[in-house]
Design an enzyme around this catalytic site. Sequence first.
Site, PDB file in Angstrom:
ATOM      1  N   GLN A  24       0.623  -1.047   0.018  1.00 17.55           N
ATOM      2  CA  GLN A  24      -0.078   0.052  -0.075  1.00 17.55           C
ATOM      3  C   GLN A  24       0.877   1.498  -0.236  1.00 17.55           C
ATOM      4  OE1 GLN A  24      -3.682  -0.273  -0.037  1.00 17.55           O
ATOM      5  NE2 GLN A  24      -3.904   2.007   0.161  1.00 17.55           N
ATOM      6  N   PHE A  25       1.373   1.154  -0.675  1.00 15.07           N
ATOM      7  CA  PHE A  25       2.370   3.128  -1.365  1.00 15.07           C
ATOM      8  C   PHE A  25       1.551   4.170  -0.475  1.00 15.07           C
ATOM      9  CE2 PHE A  25       0.117   3.705  -5.088  1.00 15.07           C
ATOM     10  CZ  PHE A  25      -0.122   4.602  -5.817  1.00 15.07           C
ATOM     11  N   THR A  26       0.830   4.057  -0.867  1.00 13.46           N
ATOM     12  CA  THR A  26      -0.783   5.457  -0.229  1.00 13.46           C
ATOM     13  C   THR A  26      -0.464   5.672   0.595  1.00 13.46           C
ATOM     14  OG1 THR A  26      -2.987   4.042  -0.778  1.00 13.46           O
ATOM     15  CG2 THR A  26      -2.160   5.074  -2.510  1.00 13.46           C
TER      16      THR A  26
END
Length: 149
Positions: free
Chosen positions: A78-80
């Site tokens: 989950q890069f966000t």
Amino acid sequence: MRIVVQRASQGRVLVDGNVTGEIGRGLVLLVGVTHGDTEQDADYLAEKVVGLRIFEDAERKMNLSLLDVGGAILSVSQFTLYGDCRKGRRPNFMEAARPEHANRLYEYFNEKIRSLGVRVETGVFGAMMEVELVNDGPVTLLLDSRKDF
């Protein structure tokens, strides 16, 4: 590294309508990596997650770990989690690690958890995923290897 930990009675990830990972009782993890993260960050968080005493005992107190209850982990990249929303309305993702570094550390993190005796299911790194879960409690925690929160 940052992780959103959600205690779940069930969870699964779908990519293009196909299930890539599915668990019953356990933890759903959203895992983000930033530039300077190392294997030490991953080791710290893997041990922290596996040892968290957030499952209820016979007296309904959060005293049991994932190992105590025989639970599994659904780990989703989950890069966000490194999205910066302080300026304007469009998140800035400059603090998220480059995909090559993030994927290597994400895979290392998952293997570390497996080495601690926990079954790990995953999504697909970099893919558009649908994450489904039943948050049990609800119990949701935020972890950061740099202890920013």
